[in-house]
Scaffold this motif. Structure first.
Motif, short mmCIF file in Angstrom:
data_model
loop_
_atom_site.label_atom_id
_atom_site.label_comp_id
_atom_site.label_asym_id
_atom_site.label_seq_id
_atom_site.Cartn_x
_atom_site.Cartn_y
_atom_site.Cartn_z
N TYR A 53 36.25 13.05 19.06
CA TYR A 53 35.51 13.62 17.86
C TYR A 53 35.11 14.84 18.19
O TYR A 53 34.81 15.93 17.61
CB TYR A 53 34.73 12.77 17.25
N THR A 54 34.11 14.83 19.43
CA THR A 54 33.31 16.14 20.06
C THR A 54 34.45 17.07 20.33
O THR A 54 34.36 18.06 19.94
CB THR A 54 32.58 15.71 20.62
N SER A 78 24.48 8.51 20.69
CA SER A 78 25.05 7.07 20.58
C SER A 78 24.93 6.43 22.08
O SER A 78 24.70 5.48 22.43
CB SER A 78 26.41 7.19 20.18
N ASN A 108 29.66 8.97 27.72
CA ASN A 108 30.67 8.04 27.29
C ASN A 108 31.47 7.80 28.59
O ASN A 108 31.96 6.56 28.79
CB ASN A 108 31.43 8.78 26.17
N GLU A 168 34.27 9.01 19.98
CA GLU A 168 33.29 9.98 20.19
C GLU A 168 33.69 11.11 21.08
O GLU A 168 33.54 12.35 20.66
CB GLU A 168 31.99 9.33 20.71
N HIS A 211 24.26 6.68 12.46
CA HIS A 211 25.45 6.83 12.16
C HIS A 211 25.29 7.09 10.28
O HIS A 211 25.88 8.35 9.92
CB HIS A 211 26.51 5.93 12.23
N THR A 267 27.01 14.25 25.95
CA THR A 267 27.90 13.45 25.42
C THR A 267 29.16 12.80 26.06
O THR A 267 29.39 11.83 26.08
CB THR A 267 28.33 14.01 23.94
N THR A 327 24.57 13.13 16.61
CA THR A 327 24.85 11.56 16.65
C THR A 327 25.87 11.27 17.62
O THR A 327 25.49 10.24 18.36
CB THR A 327 25.49 11.21 15.09
N PRO A 328 26.97 12.11 17.92
CA PRO A 328 27.37 11.70 19.26
C PRO A 328 26.67 11.63 20.48
O PRO A 328 27.04 10.86 21.45
CB PRO A 328 28.84 12.72 19.23
N SER A 331 33.63 4.77 22.47
CA SER A 331 33.39 6.07 23.47
C SER A 331 34.49 7.01 23.40
O SER A 331 34.17 7.97 23.43
CB SER A 331 32.89 5.61 24.78
N HIS A 374 35.77 5.91 14.25
CA HIS A 374 34.52 5.48 14.77
C HIS A 374 33.69 4.55 13.50
O HIS A 374 33.28 3.62 14.06
CB HIS A 374 33.80 6.96 14.81
#
Length: 388
Positions: A146-147, A360, A115, A143, A325, A111, A356-357, A140, A184
């Motif tokens: 977020y991770t 993407s 990104n 994401e 998403h 991920t 999900t991330p 990006s 997001h």
């Protein structure tokens, strides 16, 4: 020595004097009785239901404490919980945890790498300096952040036998996860608007999607996500947590924390937080649905099949990411309560927070022809110049 006594209505009342005075008084009376002088106090003193008059002997005032509901009313959070225990993977067999760790670690690294490659490609290729790819870079970034707010802690807990998180760290994780998660969603809505203008109003695209206008849309998306994250985290951690402190999740999420809160304002906070989250997510989804309805209606009016295919291919990757998403989000938040075990709830949450991330950047890289060509030109040409 003359002492006065009074009878209390409680059948088992105990003397209300301080412990030190009372023990000294009893010991002195017993000493007098053993010496044959008779007890210092009548025999009835030791009888249950008799107590000394508080004016004659010093008394100890009872400790003062606020009721949790009153503390919350006064704006005070007298939580007896200083840390929480995350039980998300505690019910899984121990031999599966290293497998989960390796799988989630690879997905997390991919991920980040995917990104970062998208951002580097857009930055280095001047032909991609357009509003759509500006929004893709902002997506990006959201994401990645977020991770970062969820996955490192998840990986550490998979290898730990005591999965605790401090009160402040739990509040921070909730704030950042909601901030970047809603950012997001807002950025996906902004990208939908970009595709709507490009297909339905192509002649006004440069006016409506000016650099200043795009920057404002990105800034408002980040500001909106930050406000929602602050509102949710403040509302939840303003509550009083009296114990227990076991969260049946692998991160600090709203529903399991509400189960640990005490006080009369918990239902009100739960309703308010639910309305804020559902209103924003549903609003974004309805705007995206409306725009794609108009986009499809416009594409169907294009006479040539090649023109329809070209127009649809410009928004196909965004549409797939939106479906993934909101599809995984609906599985988590709209599933019936009480019909799933903790293991299934944990795995469903993984699909939204990790899977999900992970998908993407793959979708945007494979489904977007311009981005895929630019990646080959930027990176593969340096490694294999003869093949590009």
């Amino acid at each position: 020595m003359h002492l006065r006594f009074m009878m209390f209505h409680e059948p088992h009342a105990t003397p209300r004097c301080s412990d030190s005075h009372y023990e000294h008084w009893v010991a002195e009376g017993m000493a007098h009785g053993l010496q044959g002088e008779g007890p210092l106090f009548p025999r009835e003193v030791l009888w249950p239901g008799l107590s000394l008059v508080p004016e004659l002997l010093p008394t100890r005032p009872p400790p003062l404490s606020l009721h949790p509901g009153m503390a919350a009313t006064l704006g005070l959070n007298h939580s007896s919980v200083s840390e929480f225990i995350l039980l998300g993977f505690s019910t899984f067999p121990p031999h599966l945890l290293p497998i989960f760790f390796l799988l989630f670690l690879l997905m997390y690294l991919f991920t980040l790498l995917g990104n970062l490659l998208i951002m580097a490609t857009v930055w280095s290729e001047r032909s991609l300096h357009t509003p759509m790819y500006l929004f893709l870079c902002a997506l990006s970034i959201s994401e990645i952040l977020y991770t970062l707010a969820i996955t490192p802690r998840l990986l550490a807990d998979l290898l730990s036998t005591h999965c605790t998180i401090a009160f402040a760290a739990c509040a921070s994780q909730m704030f950042f996860s909601f901030t970047f998660g809603f950012t997001h969603s807002f950025l996906l809505t902004v990208m939908r608007y970009d595709r709507y203008v490009a297909i339905c109003h192509p002649l006004r695209y440069n006016v409506l999607m000016s650099p200043r206008g795009c920057a404002c849309l990105v800034a408002w998306s980040w500001a909106g996500g930050s406000v929602i994250g602050l509102v949710v985290a403040t509302a939840i951690f303003h509550l009083t947590f009296c114990g227990p402190n076991e969260i049946h999740h692998f991160l600090c999420h709203v529903p399991p924390l509400l189960k640990l809160a005490c006080g009369t304002d918990v239902p009100i906070v739960a309703l308010g937080v639910g309305l804020v989250c559902i209103t924003n997510l549903l609003g974004c989804f309805l705007l995206i649905l409306l725009s794609y309805t108009l986009i499809v209606a416009t594409i169907l009016k294009i006479p040539s099949a090649e023109g329809r295919h070209k127009a649809f291919s410009t928004c196909a990757s965004h549409l797939i990411v939106v479906i993934v998403h909101y599809g995984f989000a609906s599985i988590i938040y709209l599933k019936p309560k009480g019909l799933h075990s903790q293991e299934s709830n944990t795995l469903m949450a993984i699909t939204y927070t990790v899977l999900t991330p992970f998908l993407s950047p793959i979708i945007f890289s494979l489904r977007n022809k311009e981005l895929k060509t630019a990646m080959k030109k930027t990176f593969l040409s340096k490694l294999y110049p003869s093949n590009i």
